[in-house]
Design an enzyme around this catalytic site. Structure first.
Site, short mmCIF file in Angstrom:
data_model
loop_
_atom_site.label_atom_id
_atom_site.label_comp_id
_atom_site.label_asym_id
_atom_site.label_seq_id
_atom_site.Cartn_x
_atom_site.Cartn_y
_atom_site.Cartn_z
CG ASP A 1 5.95 3.45 0.98
OD1 ASP A 1 5.90 3.91 2.01
OD2 ASP A 1 4.55 3.42 0.98
CE1 TYR B 1 -3.55 2.04 0.96
CE2 TYR B 1 -2.29 3.36 2.24
CZ TYR B 1 -3.48 3.37 1.53
OH TYR B 1 -4.17 4.51 2.28
CE LYS C 1 1.39 4.97 8.79
NZ LYS C 1 0.58 5.11 8.84
N1 HOZ Z 1 -3.44 3.95 6.56
C1 HOZ Z 1 -3.19 3.31 7.53
C2 HOZ Z 1 -2.75 2.54 8.00
N2 HOZ Z 1 -1.56 1.63 7.19
C3 HOZ Z 1 -4.38 3.59 7.80
C4 HOZ Z 1 -4.89 5.20 8.88
C5 HOZ Z 1 -6.06 5.96 9.75
O1 HOZ Z 1 -6.82 4.67 8.87
O2 HOZ Z 1 -5.42 6.72 10.65
#
Ligand code: HOZ
Length: 429
Positions: A239, A144, A267
């Site tokens: 990534d 992802y 993050k």
């Molecule tokens: N993209 C996040 C999971 N890998 C989720 C982010 C969220 O819902 O805060």
């Protein structure tokens, strides 16, 4: 467990926000039940609006490597606020931040700050395309890279758990330049490269995947990717939105001993504020506007509040390298306890861990790629999730995500988690 206020808020939220949330996985859709509305977080714990306290293993989906709201983060934010929240003009903290990031990650010669991981990955692919003059790129099933159109094809994370790995709204035109290979399978990459000779701009990959659960790239695969990119003039993009500053100070590229051409971050780099970054080789990064023609921009990019918090977190990391030994110790302790539980219960569920990122799959087969990850029984995960929650342990509300240990999870937290893990599995098996 009383979650009356969370239930009321969820009803209200659904009137105004699609699905009641601003990011899909939060809605608990794949595990069922009502999402919890959080009122505060401190250290390893979070409290919901009904006053229930949880030991948190999401840490805002990765950023909180030092737990919730450490004093040095609060101080950095308060100090920055004193001077104004945004200027849309250059500030000194942006240089300090860029210098620090390039010192910590040796493959970064230059870096550009953006506002999210999605922005970082889409900008990195644009940079690779602009630099090579080619249009196609390779991604891997189950990886992802945020929600830009051309990434939402056989994607992981929420797209996978909600059953839309290839999202409606992604046009055929957009999808046609995304080539799909299998994670940890070099032959699948070689095949695509030979079928699309001189047409592939980039290979983008999560070197330690965190969005089909946690799956580490094999050393052989990592070396193979590097070699193919070198031979074919393809830009290798790691990534590291999840793994950067998480699995090691220098991220997954340090763990694997591979230097990508470009890397993307999110993050931890923002310490919980909205920050992303992409960077790498100078000869590619210098092609970004305004020094080059590849356009990329953002009103809030390099925002002084976000930079101040990110700078505080990364400075702490730089000065306290021992932090990764501590994280490893805690994570090994937790893993050992969970493995002992599984043994007592006669189950051999796959458990993958790299540093403080881990994942238990409800399958007894080894998980090395997307195909083996999706063998996990997600219905059972949903039951397990709720049993853990009842016992005060807050895990990701979806199987294909990671569990994050922070430096402030205490032995008492970890022991409580190990006990809850045993009791929860006993209750559902
Ligand atoms: N993209 C996040 C999971 N890998 C989720 C982010 C969220 O819902 O805060």
């Amino acid at each position: 467990m009383n979650i009356k206020r969370s239930e009321e808020l969820f009803k209200e939220a659904q009137k105004y926000i699609p699905g009641g949330v601003n990011s899909p996985v939060r809605a608990f859709k794949s595990v069922g039940g009502n999402p919890l509305f959080i009122s505060k977080g401190h250290g390893s714990k979070m409290t919901d609006v009904d006053g229930n306290e949880y030991i948190d293993y999401i840490g805002s989906w990765g950023p909180h490597i030092f737990g919730h709201n450490p004093d040095f983060v609060k101080d950095a934010l308060y100090n920055a606020i004193e001077n104004g929240v945004s200027f849309g003009a250059p500030t000194e903290i942006e240089i300090k931040m860029a210098k620090l990031v390039t010192e910590i990650i040796p493959s970064l010669e230059m870096v550009r700050m953006v506002n999210s991981g999605t922005e970082a990955t889409m900008s990195a692919v644009r940079a690779a395309r602009g630099y090579t003059g080619r249009e196609k790129f390779i991604k891997f099933e189950g990886c992802y890279h945020g929600h830009a159109d051309y990434f939402l094809i056989k994607a992981g994370s929420g797209a996978l758990t909600l059953g839309v790995p290839t999202s409606p709204g992604v046009t055929t035109g957009n999808a046609k330049d995304t080539l799909m290979a299998d994670f940890n399978d070099l032959e699948s990459v070689k095949k695509l490269v030979s079928e699309n000779k001189n047409e592939i701009a980039a290979i983008i990959v999560e070197p330690i995947a965190g969005n089909m659960g946690v799956v580490r790239m094999s050393d052989e695969f990592a070396k193979g990717l590097r070699q193919i990119c070198d031979e074919e003039g393809i830009v290798l993009i790691f990534d590291e939105v999840m793994t950067g500053f998480r699995v090691a100070k220098g991220g997954a590229q340090e763990v694997l001993g591979i230097k990508p051409d470009l890397s993307t971050f999110g993050k931890i780099i923002g310490g919980g504020l909205p920050v992303g970054a992409f960077g790498g080789k100078k000869e590619i990064m210098e092609r970004i506007a305004p020094s080059g023609p590849i356009y990329q921009a953002g009103t809030l990019s390099g925002n002084p509040l976000a930079m101040s918090v990110g700078y505080a977190v990364l400075s702490y990391i730089k000065e306290n390298s021992k932090i990764y030994e501590l994280l490893e110790e805690k994570s090994v302790y937790l893993e050992k306890g969970m493995k002992e539980n599984l043994e007592r219960l006669g189950k051999n569920y796959a458990m993958n861990r790299v540093g403080s990122m881990s994942c238990m799959f409800f399958t007894e087969e080894e998980v090395t790629d997307f195909k083996t990850a999706v063998k996990s029984n997600t219905e059972l995960y949903g039951k397990y999730f709720h049993e853990m929650l009842k016992r005060g342990i807050y895990l990701a509300p979806a199987q294909f995500e990671a569990m994050f240990v922070s430096s402030v999870h205490s032995k008492e937290d970890l022991d409580k988690t190990i006990d809850a893990h045993y009791e929860s599995l006993k209750a559902i098996l």
